[in-house]
Design a protein around this motif. Structure first.
Motif, PDB file in Angstrom:
ATOM      1  N   ASP A 299       2.926   8.047   0.650  1.00 40.26           N
ATOM      2  CA  ASP A 299       3.227   6.735   0.070  1.00 40.26           C
ATOM      3  C   ASP A 299       3.164   6.834  -1.454  1.00 40.26           C
ATOM      4  OD1 ASP A 299       3.659   4.024  -0.174  1.00 40.26           O
ATOM      5  OD2 ASP A 299       1.686   3.417   0.567  1.00 40.26           O
TER       6      ASP A 299
ATOM      7  N   GLY B 103       1.318  -2.756  -2.127  1.00 38.46           N
ATOM      8  CA  GLY B 103       1.311  -2.427  -0.706  1.00 38.46           C
ATOM      9  C   GLY B 103       1.992  -1.091  -0.429  1.00 38.46           C
TER      10      GLY B 103
ATOM     11  N   PHE C  35      -4.229   5.276  11.594  1.00 39.89           N
ATOM     12  CA  PHE C  35      -3.556   5.781  10.390  1.00 39.89           C
ATOM     13  C   PHE C  35      -4.648   6.460   9.571  1.00 39.89           C
ATOM     14  CE2 PHE C  35      -0.920   4.026   6.559  1.00 39.89           C
ATOM     15  CZ  PHE C  35      -1.592   4.786   5.625  1.00 39.89           C
TER      16      PHE C  35
ATOM     17  N   ASN D  30      -6.672   3.127   8.845  1.00 41.08           N
ATOM     18  CA  ASN D  30      -6.060   1.842   9.169  1.00 41.08           C
ATOM     19  C   ASN D  30      -5.825   1.822  10.669  1.00 41.08           C
ATOM     20  OD1 ASN D  30      -5.826   0.819   6.471  1.00 41.08           O
ATOM     21  ND2 ASN D  30      -4.186   2.301   6.155  1.00 41.08           N
TER      22      ASN D  30
ATOM     23  N   ARG E  78      -3.251   0.460  12.309  1.00 41.84           N
ATOM     24  CA  ARG E  78      -1.860   0.033  12.580  1.00 41.84           C
ATOM     25  C   ARG E  78      -0.943   0.986  11.822  1.00 41.84           C
ATOM     26  NH1 ARG E  78      -1.181  -0.429   7.172  1.00 41.84           N
ATOM     27  NH2 ARG E  78      -3.103  -1.133   6.240  1.00 41.84           N
TER      28      ARG E  78
ATOM     29  N   GLY F 276       1.527   2.354   9.031  1.00 41.83           N
ATOM     30  CA  GLY F 276       1.609   2.128   7.591  1.00 41.83           C
ATOM     31  C   GLY F 276       2.904   1.415   7.244  1.00 41.83           C
ATOM     32  N   ASP F 277       2.857   0.724   6.133  1.00 45.88           N
ATOM     33  CA  ASP F 277       4.032   0.036   5.621  1.00 45.88           C
ATOM     34  C   ASP F 277       4.123   0.383   4.149  1.00 45.88           C
ATOM     35  OD1 ASP F 277       5.988  -1.720   4.852  1.00 45.88           O
ATOM     36  OD2 ASP F 277       5.144  -3.464   5.845  1.00 45.88           O
ATOM     37  N   PRO F 278       5.022   1.241   3.726  1.00 44.88           N
ATOM     38  CA  PRO F 278       6.262   1.683   4.353  1.00 44.88           C
ATOM     39  C   PRO F 278       6.258   3.068   5.000  1.00 44.88           C
ATOM     40  CG  PRO F 278       6.414   2.023   1.976  1.00 44.88           C
ATOM     41  CD  PRO F 278       5.011   1.609   2.273  1.00 44.88           C
ATOM     42  N   GLU F 279       5.128   3.536   5.551  1.00 42.33           N
ATOM     43  CA  GLU F 279       5.183   4.815   6.274  1.00 42.33           C
ATOM     44  C   GLU F 279       6.016   4.715   7.551  1.00 42.33           C
ATOM     45  OE1 GLU F 279       2.524   3.706   4.731  1.00 42.33           O
ATOM     46  OE2 GLU F 279       1.368   5.346   3.860  1.00 42.33           O
TER      47      GLU F 279
HETATM   48  N1  GLY Z   1       1.211   2.105   2.957  1.00 44.14           N
HETATM   49  C1  GLY Z   1      -0.187   1.956   3.083  1.00 44.14           C
HETATM   50  C2  GLY Z   1      -0.611   1.057   4.144  1.00 44.14           C
HETATM   51  O1  GLY Z   1       0.170   0.650   4.990  1.00 44.14           O
HETATM   52  O2  GLY Z   1      -1.785   0.737   4.186  1.00 44.14           O
END
Ligand code: GLY
Ligand code: AMP
Length: 423
Positions: A212, A226, A269, A285, A287, A289-292
């Motif tokens: 990221d 984020g 994660f 985490n 859930r 990742g965003d944007p993974e």
């Molecule tokens: N990209 C990091 C997260 O989703 O926490």
């Protein structure tokens, strides 16, 4: 099957797209979704924290599988609420989502089970935290215990900055109740890698790696966000690093949660730092990742619904994950001023350019329909992903595709994936 996805960002768009490719799925709903997710799912205007309404909707529509994308509802116990209503749901229960929901919990877990991470102390009294700083080495890292939209981490270079940080987290409650406790930990240096995994309570299957870019500006300057873009795989995540993590981190985390009476089912994660002394866990985490997700899922060959069901049923040991031997890059198109203040409501143009082009995806993070047009509706607006045979071509494709889409105040980093050149 009828599937309900809970969430409304770029990650949930990627999940909705991937689930839509499963031959098992006949209908997808998304609460609340967004203007991009509409292409694959019927979006329903229910907030992610409205557990009772979500449960009632799932029962009314006879949902076969609910998939929770976001951290807040998971940490708040949505899985327990839906399961109690007899709904089949993918994600950790509240007592397992604490792995993300409390940094103090996750640090204590790692210490107890010998999982490599930064040295630390937990505090629930600001006076003790301030006293601890007097003999600390700098830089030092302060973390609010609870969820804080990825912003509850402060890296402090001096004693004065750190004192100010303790005051803002614990006394001024800058991150609300997330700052009732805090972690103070050793500052580590190295490359960061995100490794996502599916877990069924006992078995873990890791996905391909990603990296990221958390800072807002080029050259990793500016505020934490984020996530401004990702690439996958990480060339720094070598077989040797993987072997170390498989032995000392991944399965050990799953076993530790089970031993604590908190069996974890869902996505773990692993935020890793590849330090000189070896890989260390930065954070967990609970859930995707965003944007993974926006670079990992386009490379995944499996039918994701089969994998999600195996996690729920405890049969993940019978599944092998497979990923394309290619690469993907996601460039986030944000609203200028993100993450501080920005305007929204601007028309998004050029969204059709990627449609029907194999290997190109526009995942919506914050968009909505207004008067028949699609307009920006938040700080991170879109994630433009492209694949390619290798990272360099994927990056060139992603930046080309990012230029096809436009809206007023569009902002993106120009150096997503720059690290690829150093590999
Ligand atoms: N990209 C990091 C997260 O989703 O926490
Ligand atoms: P976290 O939410 O815990 O992943 O922290 C957000 C970001 O802060 C990470 O992605 C790192 O860039 C940075 N960070 C967190 N913990 C540390 C640490 N102990 N040393 C150095 N950087 C850190």
């Amino acid at each position: 099957m009828k599937v309900l996805i809970v969430g409304g960002g770029g990650r949930e768009h990627a999940i909705a797209w991937k689930i839509s490719t499963s031959p098992k799925v006949e209908k997808i709903y998304c609460a609340p979704g967004n203007a991009g997710i509409e292409e694959y799912a019927e979006c329903v205007d229910i907030g992610v924290m409205e557990f009772d309404r979500i449960a009632a909707f799932a029962k009314e529509k006879q949902i076969d599988l609910a998939v929770i994308g976001m951290d807040d509802p998971l940490v708040g116990g949505i899985v327990d609420v839906l399961e109690a209503e007899g709904i089949r749901v993918f994600g950790p229960k509240k007592n397992a989502a604490v792995l993300e929901g409390s940094k103090a919990f996750s640090k204590d877990l790692m210490k107890k089970y010998g999982i490599p991470t930064a040295a630390y102390e937990n505090f629930d009294d600001p006076k003790k935290a301030l006293a601890y700083l007097e003999t600390a080495e700098f830089p030092i890292v302060l973390k609010a215990d609870g969820l804080a939209l990825g912003k509850g981490v402060l890296i402090c270079n001096t004693l004065e900055e750190a004192r100010e940080g303790v005051r803002s987290i614990m006394m001024d409650k800058k991150f609300g109740a997330a700052g009732n406790q805090m972690v103070i930990e050793e500052f580590m240096t190295g490359r960061e890698v995100s490794v996502l995994s599916f877990v069924d309570g006992r078995t873990i299957r890791t996905m391909t790696s990603a990296q990221d870019h958390k800072r807002a500006l080029d050259g990793d300057q500016g505020l934490n966000t984020g996530g401004m873009g990702t690439f996958s795989p990480s060339p720094f995540y070598t077989d040797e690093v993987d072997a170390f993590c498989q032995q000392y981190i991944y399965q050990k985390t799953v076993d530790a949660m089970a031993a604590e009476g908190r069996p974890f089912k869902g996505i773990i994660f692993f935020g890793l730092m590849l330090t000189e002394k070896g890989p260390r866990v930065l954070e967990y985490n609970a859930r995707f990742g965003d944007p993974e997700a926006q670079v990992v899922l386009p490379r995944m060959k499996n039918d994701m619904v089969e994998v999600l069901e195996a996690c729920i049923d405890g049969t993940l040991d019978q599944i092998e994950l497979e990923f394309e031997n290619n690469a993907a890059v996601c460039v986030v198109l944000a609203s200028k001023g993100y993450p501080v203040s920005y305007e929204k409501g601007f028309e998004i143009r050029g969204l059709d350019a990627c449609r029907d082009r194999e290997g190109y995806y526009v995942f919506h993070a914050a968009s909505k329909r207004k008067d028949g047009r699609i307009v920006t509706n938040g700080g991170r607006v879109l994630g433009v992903t492209a694949t390619g045979p290798d990272l360099k071509s994927a990056r060139a494709n992603a930046y080309e595709a990012a230029s096809w889409v436009d809206f007023d105040n569009k902002y993106m980093r120009g150096d997503i994936g720059k690290a690829i050149d150093e590999a």
